[in-house]
Design a protein around this motif. Structure first.
Motif, short mmCIF file in Angstrom:
data_model
loop_
_atom_site.label_atom_id
_atom_site.label_comp_id
_atom_site.label_asym_id
_atom_site.label_seq_id
_atom_site.Cartn_x
_atom_site.Cartn_y
_atom_site.Cartn_z
N THR A 271 0.81 -1.21 0.00
CA THR A 271 0.00 0.00 0.00
C THR A 271 0.85 1.27 0.00
N ILE A 272 2.16 1.13 0.26
CA ILE A 272 3.03 2.29 0.35
C ILE A 272 4.45 1.89 -0.02
N LEU A 273 5.18 2.79 -0.71
CA LEU A 273 6.55 2.50 -1.09
C LEU A 273 7.30 3.81 -1.33
N ASN A 274 8.61 3.69 -1.48
CA ASN A 274 9.48 4.84 -1.73
C ASN A 274 10.17 4.69 -3.07
N THR A 275 10.42 5.80 -3.73
CA THR A 275 11.24 5.80 -4.94
C THR A 275 12.35 6.83 -4.79
#
Length: 543
Positions: A271-275
């Motif tokens: 549901t959530i991630l970083n780039t």
């Protein structure tokens, strides 16, 4: 002073900001709740990872690890690496993860600087360890993590398989760890010198993770996904630790893959991630497919978000951007506050921090809309780095006037929003890594055919918010140099991301009256027909 959009930290007791304590509390509260998974393996619960941390801590203590001592780790992403990190901290030790691309002098430097007596290394990297074995006078004990593809001779010091770290009692070792104790030594690029070991305390790490959760509205129902390397703070402090603090789950992958990214994200229910950096453009440039909207991701924390495709990306993938700015030394010191969109801005000061823009060299504040160096102050103690390991002069320099100087150029608008402009200091940003130009120059200049060398960053081509490629300007000695041979020489002596893409041969380097290279002139020369391009003519450099 700008009014803070959150004061969460004023409502908590900072003495509880200790990772081993947070982990124990989560394990006691919900021992059977899934916490972490690697690839398509089984989920590991909070109770299970807590017991593994105890076993690893007891094994390390039995072998002589003392409170405050460093354990260096050179391993790929895995649940084992996360368990090892937690076990080192529970033993009162300090984790010092090493970039998997490091070799040669880069590798020996980051083991020696924090005075590590212990090293945990993947056995497919033993050939690199062997080449610097005689340069590691303090190293006493090595643990070999099995990669199923061992490469290189056994270490010259005492060594054991990684499995022995799980062969110890799973009771809490009883080491008192406090919020002001050191937790990690994280290496970041030098500017005018060698790579620096940033000493982060437990309070600083918790502050990073907890503020992330405040910005992104993370709850125990969230599932994090990261394919970023666990030897960097992003995967640790902005994924693994926030998930733990919230009682959420995290899925870890080996590395970024444009082909597999959205499939992996979808299958794990993230549901959530970083780039980071050009990763957003790589995702954007993949052909539209079935997974573009099949996933459950609602939020992406980007550093930075791509301002030229900001809204198009949102619409295609159905996500909401979060954006901020930070350093290894500080953690994230600005965020765009929740519920606000400000494409192109890094946001405003995070809770607990004061961020300002000053005149480089004098530290005098500059007016809104005027470029200057970004400096950071803290409203409560112990939330930025304690020091650079073994570099007291550098620590004092960067904390001049009791504010941490980032070395980055920025502007502040009338509403307190920060805009990153450029880098004041002499390092290059490439493929998500800060590269010290000095370290590149040292390796190139060690070639017997090179008299002088200067490295600069030049524009890459992945997108408007992309990073840089490395141009090395070389003054040969008497005989002509083959650029392919020169770059081949570099491949074996530096990380893949530090190997220059471009080579320009020159009769002399432009210099100031005090014999400093005028790197602005080298950048301004651009990339003409006289520049050798490794991407066209080789050698190939593999990650």
């Amino acid at each position: 002073m700008t009014t803070e959009w959150s004061d969460w930290y004023a409502k908590e007791d900072p003495t509880g900001w200790v990772l081993p304590r947070i982990l124990r509390d989560r394990a006691q509260t919900h021992p059977d709740r899934p916490y972490i998974r690697f690839g398509d393996g089984d989920w590991v619960t909070y109770g299970e990872i807590d017991l593994r941390a105890n076993r690893i801590a007891n094994a390390l203590i039995a072998r002589g690890l003392q409170k405050g001592q460093c354990v260096s780790t050179l391993m790929p992403n895995s649940v084992d690496q996360v368990a090892l990190w937690f076990g080192i901290l529970r033993a009162g030790g300090v984790q010092s993860p090493i970039n998997l691309a490091y070799r040669g002098d880069f590798l020996s430097w980051v083991i020696n600087l924090p005075e590590s007596r212990f090293l945990v290394i993947s056995d497919d990297l033993l050939d690199r360890l062997d080449k610097v074995a005689d340069e590691l006078p303090l190293l006493e004990h090595v643990f070999l993590w099995s990669s199923d593809a061992p490469n290189g001779p056994n270490p010259k010091v005492n060594f054991e398989p990684f499995a022995v770290l799980d062969d110890a009692p799973d009771t809490d070792p009883g080491v008192e760890v406090t919020w002001v104790d050191d937790a990690r030594v994280m290496f970041t690029s030098g500017t005018t010198g060698r790579s620096k070991g940033v000493i982060k305390q437990h309070a600083s790490d918790y502050f990073s993770g907890r503020t992330y959760n405040e910005v992104c509205g993370v709850t125990e129902d969230d599932v994090f996904y990261t394919c970023l390397p666990l030897f960097h703070s992003n995967a640790q402090m902005l994924s693994c630790y926030p998930a733990m603090i919230a009682g959420a789950r995290i899925q870890i992958s080996t590395r970024y893959s444009s082909t597999n990214f959205w499939r992996e994200v979808t299958e794990c229910g993230a549901t959530i991630l970083n780039t980071v950096s050009a990763m957003n453009y790589f995702l954007w440039n993949t052909p539209p497919g079935e997974y573009d909207r099949a996933h459950k991701v609602t939020r992406i924390m980007a550093m930075p978000a791509p301002k030229d495709i900001y809204y198009e990306f949102k619409e295609r993938f159905g996500i909401r951007w979060h954006e901020g700015y930070g350093l290894t030394e500080t953690g994230m010191v600005t965020y765009v506050p929740p519920g606000i969109e400000k494409p192109g801005s890094c946001g405003m000061a995070s809770p607990g921090f004061e961020v300002s823009v000053v005149e480089p060299g004098t530290d005098r504040p500059v007016p809104s809309g005027t470029s200057g160096e970004i400096v950071v102050d803290m409203k409560l103690p112990n939330i930025v780095m304690r020091a650079y390991a073994g570099m007291p002069e550098k620590t004092a320099e960067d904390f001049k006037n009791l504010k941490l100087h980032t070395g980055d150029l920025g502007q502040m608008d009338d509403d307190g929003y920060l805009y990153f402009m450029d880098r004041v200091k002499d390092y290059i940003r490439r493929r998500g890594e800060n590269v010290s130009s000095m370290e590149v120059e040292l390796i190139v200049a060690s070639h017997p055919g090179v008299l002088e060398a200067a490295a600069v960053g030049v524009a890459a081509d992945e997108g408007a918010s992309s990073e840089q490629e490395i141009l090395i300007c070389v003054v040969p000695r008497e005989n002509p140099l083959d650029p392919h041979e020169l770059l081949t020489y570099c491949v074996d002596k530096m990380p893949y991301f530090a190997v220059p893409r471009y080579v320009r041969f020159m009769e002399h380097l432009p210099k100031t009256p005090t014999e400093r290279v005028r790197k602005v002139e080298l950048r301004d020369m651009g990339l003409g027909d006289d520049v050798y391009d490794r991407a066209v003519s080789g050698p190939e450099v593999k990650a």
